[in-house]
Design an enzyme around this catalytic site. Structure first.
Site, short mmCIF file in Angstrom:
data_model
loop_
_atom_site.label_atom_id
_atom_site.label_comp_id
_atom_site.label_asym_id
_atom_site.label_seq_id
_atom_site.Cartn_x
_atom_site.Cartn_y
_atom_site.Cartn_z
N THR A 186 0.82 -1.19 0.05
CA THR A 186 -0.14 -0.06 -0.10
C THR A 186 0.92 0.89 -0.05
OG1 THR A 186 -1.48 -1.26 1.27
CG2 THR A 186 -1.93 1.17 1.25
N MET A 306 1.07 -2.73 4.28
CA MET A 306 0.70 -3.44 5.53
C MET A 306 1.15 -4.66 5.61
SD MET A 306 -3.29 -3.51 6.30
CE MET A 306 -3.85 -4.25 4.69
N ASP A 309 5.16 -8.85 4.66
CA ASP A 309 5.65 -9.63 3.70
C ASP A 309 7.08 -9.40 3.53
OD1 ASP A 309 5.63 -11.54 1.71
OD2 ASP A 309 4.87 -10.17 0.23
#
Length: 373
Positions: A186, A306, A309
Site C-alpha cells: 500500500t 501493511m 511480507d
C-alpha cells in the site's frame, strides 16, 4: 470512540446506494454520498470525512481532478474505486501518484453481488486508512526526515524468529553481479515513482520489484514506469533474463522467483502460493534469490505497506551479509512492512523515500562485485 466518517463519491445512483448500505451495516461508520467531484468538495467542507472513496469516471468533475483538489485543499486518505479495464488501471495509477492511499477494483457483473465480493477488502482498507490518516501521500512528500536523522532500530533478541541455517548460495560466472530486491504494498506506486526514476541508467545490478497489485495493473504500471525511468522497466510474465540496467516488475496475482536453469539465472512468474497471504509475494522472491545468490551480493529494500511480507526473509539475509533498507515511518503511507523489518533488527539503514535511490547507487558503486567461488 466517535464514528468514522466516510464519504462515498460515485456518479451511479445504484452504486452509491449499495456502497452506502454496505458501509452503514458496518459498526462504527457514518456515511454520506456525493454524485460527482463538485458535490464531494462541498461535502468535504461540511461533513469533514475521515476517508473518501472516489470513483474515477464521473461527469462535471472526474475523480482525478477531484483528488487533486482534495490533496491541495484538504488532504485526507482517499481510496479509489476503479474498473478492471486498462484505462481504469491507468487512471488509478495516476490517482495513486497524485496521493490516493489505495484502491479497490469494481468487479464486473451484478452490482450487489460484485460489491459483496469486495466488501471485506473495502472495509479493511477504510479501517487502515483511518489509522494512517495523518500520513497522507501529500504529507509523506513534505515530512521526510533528513538522511542523517534516520537510523535502524535494533529488535530485542527475543523478537527475532530463528530458522535453521540455509546452505550458502554460490554464484556462477554468468550470473549478474548482484540483485536489488524491492518489496512494497500500500502506497507503493507513489514511492516507486520517486525512487526508481532516480536510479542511474548505468546501475550495474538488475532490480526486481514485488508490488502487491492485481494482474490487470502490473503491466500498465510497468509501462508507466518505463516512461519515467532511465532504466528499462518490464513486467515478468514468462521466463526472463536478468540484465543490468533493467527493472523487473513481478506480474500481479502470481509470484516471481529467481531460478537456475541450464546453469543460468532467470526470473519466472509462477502461480501464487496458497501459503502466502500477499501477492506477488516478497517473501518468495527474496527466499528464491537467497537460494542462488550469495547474501553479500543482494541488496534488499522494504517499502511502505501493511503486514510483514518479506520482513523475516530480508532480516535473515542481513544477518548473512546482505545490505538492507527500510523506508522510514514519516515517508510511508503504511509503516507495517518496513516496521517489521526494523523490529527484527533487519535494516542496515532506515531512510526517507527521497534518500533511497542515492543510497542504492552509493552502495553499488562501492560494493565488491567479486564473483563468489
Amino acid at each position: 470512540m466517535s464514528a468514522v466518517r466516510v464519504l462515498v463519491v460515485d456518479d451511479s445512483a445504484l452504486m452509491r446506494r449499495h456502497l452506502v448500505q454496505l458501509l452503514e451495516n458496518e459498526k462504527g461508520l457514518e456515511v454520506q454520498s456525493a454524485r460527482n467531484g463538485e458535490e464531494a468538495l462541498t461535502l468535504i467542507e461540511q461533513f469533514d470525512p475521515h476517508v473518501v472513496t472516489l470513483d474515477v469516471n464521473m461527469p462535471q468533475m472526474d475523480g482525478i481532478t477531484c483528488l487533486a483538489r482534495i490533496m491541495v485543499g484538504s488532504p485526507r486518505p482517499v481510496i479509489m474505486v476503479s474498473s478492471i479495464t486498462e484505462s481504469g488501471a491507468e487512471a488509478t495509477l495516476q490517482a495513486l501518484s497524485l496521493g490516493a492511499l489505495d484502491y479497490v477494483q469494481k468487479p464486473g457483473g451484478t452490482i450487489s453481488l460484485s460489491l459483496e465480493q469486495v466488501a471485506d477488502e473495502l472495509i479493511r482498507k477504510i479501517r487502515m486508512a483511518v489509522k494512517s490518516g495523518r500520513r497522507t501521500a501529500r504529507g509523506a512528500l513534505s515530512s521526510a526526515r533528513p538522511l542523517a536523522a534516520s537510523r535502524p532500530t535494533a529488535a530485542a533478541a527475543s523478537d527475532v524468529p530463528t530458522r535453521l541455517p540455509r546452505p550458502i548460495a554460490r554464484a556462477a560466472p554468468e550470473d549478474p553481479p548482484g540483485l536489488v530486491l524491492i518489496g512494497v504494498s500500500t502506497g507503493g506506486p507513489l514511492s516507486l515513482e520517486q525512487i526508481l526514476p532516480a536510479l542511474p541508467a548505468q546501475l550495474p545490478w538488475p532490480v526486481i520489484v514485488a508490488q502487491h497489485m492485481p494482474r490487470s495493473f502490473t503491466g500498465v504500471f510497468a509501462r508507466r514506469l518505463d516512461k519515467l525511468c532511465p532504466l528499462r522497466v518490464s513486467e515478468v510474465a514468462t521466463q526472463t533474463d536478468m540484465l543490468p540496467g533493467n527493472i523487473y516488475i513481478a506480474r500481479g496475482d502470481s509470484d516471481v522467483l529467481v531460478v537456475r536453469r541450464a546453469g543460468r539465472l532467470f526470473l519466472t512468474a509462477v502461480p501464487a502460493s496458497e501459503t502466502h497471504a500477499w501477492h506477488p509475494s516478497v517473501t518468495r522472491m527474496v527466499e528464491s534469490a537467497a537460494e542462488h545468490v550469495p547474501a553479500e551480493r543482494l541488496l534488499c529494500v522494504q517499502l511502505t505497506g501493511m503486514g510483514d511480507d518479506g520482513a523475516e526473509a530480508m532480516a535473515t539475509l542481513k544477518r548473512q551479509g546482505a545490505r538492507t533498507i527500510a523506508q522510514d515511518e514519516d515517508s510511508c503511507a503504511v509503516f507495517g512492512m518496513p516496521h517489521e523489518l526494523i523490529r527484527r533488527g533487519g535494516a542496515t539503514a532506515v531512510l526517507p523515500t527521497h534518500a533511497i535511490a542515492g543510497q542504492i547507487a552509493r552502495w553499488l558503486n562501492t560494493a565488491s562485485l567479486r564473483r563468489a567461488g
